[in-house]
Write an enzyme that holds these catalytic residues in place. Sequence first.
Site, PDB file in Angstrom:
ATOM      1  N   LYS A 202       0.856  -1.183   0.000  1.00 16.43           N
ATOM      2  CA  LYS A 202       0.000   0.000   0.000  1.00 16.43           C
ATOM      3  C   LYS A 202       0.892   1.233   0.000  1.00 16.43           C
ATOM      4  CE  LYS A 202      -3.527   2.354   2.707  1.00 16.43           C
ATOM      5  NZ  LYS A 202      -4.403   2.268   3.887  1.00 16.43           N
ATOM      6  N   LYS A 255      -2.128  -1.583  -3.842  1.00 18.41           N
ATOM      7  CA  LYS A 255      -2.988  -0.402  -3.784  1.00 18.41           C
ATOM      8  C   LYS A 255      -2.161   0.860  -3.852  1.00 18.41           C
ATOM      9  CE  LYS A 255      -5.903   1.970  -0.546  1.00 18.41           C
ATOM     10  NZ  LYS A 255      -6.205   2.167   0.837  1.00 18.41           N
TER      11      LYS A 255
HETATM   12  C1  PBG Z   1      -7.251   3.261   5.600  1.00 13.02           C
HETATM   13  C2  PBG Z   1      -7.544   3.209   4.147  1.00 13.02           C
HETATM   14  C3  PBG Z   1      -7.387   4.199   3.160  1.00 13.02           C
HETATM   15  C4  PBG Z   1      -7.914   3.665   1.988  1.00 13.02           C
HETATM   16  C5  PBG Z   1      -8.336   2.383   2.281  1.00 13.02           C
HETATM   17  N1  PBG Z   1      -8.081   2.105   3.615  1.00 13.02           N
HETATM   18  C6  PBG Z   1      -6.908   5.594   3.255  1.00 13.02           C
HETATM   19  C7  PBG Z   1      -5.509   5.892   3.555  1.00 13.02           C
HETATM   20  O1  PBG Z   1      -4.656   5.030   3.717  1.00 13.02           O
HETATM   21  O2  PBG Z   1      -5.231   7.095   3.679  1.00 13.02           O
HETATM   22  C8  PBG Z   1      -8.026   4.374   0.670  1.00 13.02           C
HETATM   23  C9  PBG Z   1      -9.083   3.852  -0.242  1.00 13.02           C
HETATM   24  C10 PBG Z   1      -9.409   4.719  -1.393  1.00 13.02           C
HETATM   25  O3  PBG Z   1      -8.791   5.765  -1.654  1.00 13.02           O
HETATM   26  O4  PBG Z   1     -10.372   4.362  -2.098  1.00 13.02           O
HETATM   27  N2  PBG Z   1      -5.943   3.430   5.975  1.00 13.02           N
END
Ligand code: PBG
Length: 332
Positions: A202, A255
């Site tokens: 991520k 992601k």
């Molecule tokens: C929680 C999380 C996030 C997303 C999914 N889980 C936000 C982040 O990490 O700031 C983003 C999902 C999206 O942008 O659709 N940490």
Amino acid sequence: MLTREKALDVRYRLRRLRRTRTMRQMVQEHTLRPDDFIYPLFVQEGTQRRDPIGAMPGQFRLSVDLLPAEIELISRLGIPAVLLFGISPYKDARASYATDREGVVPKAIRAIKRTNPDLVVVTDVCVCAYTEHGHCGIIREDGYVDNDSSLTVLAEMALTHAEAGADIVAPSAMMDGQVQAIREKLDEAGFTETAIMAYSAKYASAFYGPFREAADSAPQFGDRRSYQMDPPNAREAVREVLADVAQGADIVMVKPGLAYLDVVHRVREAVDVPLAVYNVSGEYSMLKAAAEKGWIDERAVGLEMLMAFRRAGADLIITYLAKEAAQWLKDS
Ligand code: PBG
């Protein structure tokens, strides 16, 4: 080498199999089906609440009483799974609401399972929507996000979801060791059948902008670069994935999606476990905005983009387009 001469040679003609739709379908290398989709849902306290999310046209923050109708629609479209995000009515330093057995996520899980026990319920396990500072873990006195004390809260949060009936928990905090901490906690409590979908690779991405408005989870100071991955790195993504698989992840994830298809491909080559890709909020917003202006064909571009995730090697696609795309696939 494919010289001009050779290119003109009949043996190198590639168009023969593209001539008709049926022939194209026969030689199609990848498929896209509603079974591939996971639909993200934002759930909040209250009743009869369906609050639109500004930069994500067509997406809403729903109260639990409105879930049965939504779940019936999702099931009818053939989408097998939802990914739940809770919106916290209050926030504190230790993210207490994240482990509340009567919190909105446990209530939503139970409501969904009552409506359709077969629908796979995945829950996001991260505290950024529950902490007053908006970071994904517990903050040390000097402002640094502390890895190991965060693991305790994340494991407790995952257990809260498993107890309510979640099929899969999805840790997204990017704390090292989060998969192992959750696996141990779940096993100790007897939830050996609850699966873990790890947000393994991520990235610290600007594509999450619209989501942070939706989940009210923007960091109040600093950014997430000390725990989420640095966008220039791709080899490191494979290390993250291997670490999560070693810790017991059942499904791994990359992601965001569109700007990271090379990472999806690398991960696909490196591991055999099911691979998910998250087609994140900013990717959805870009498609919607351009379509609204009449600059692109939403349906065609949407399906092409989703197929690209499959071609890159993803088994599962977490996408806000799931409902529309399932309908488009039915109609085509
Ligand atoms: C929680 C999380 C996030 C997303 C999914 N889980 C936000 C982040 O990490 O700031 C983003 C999902 C999206 O942008 O659709 N940490």
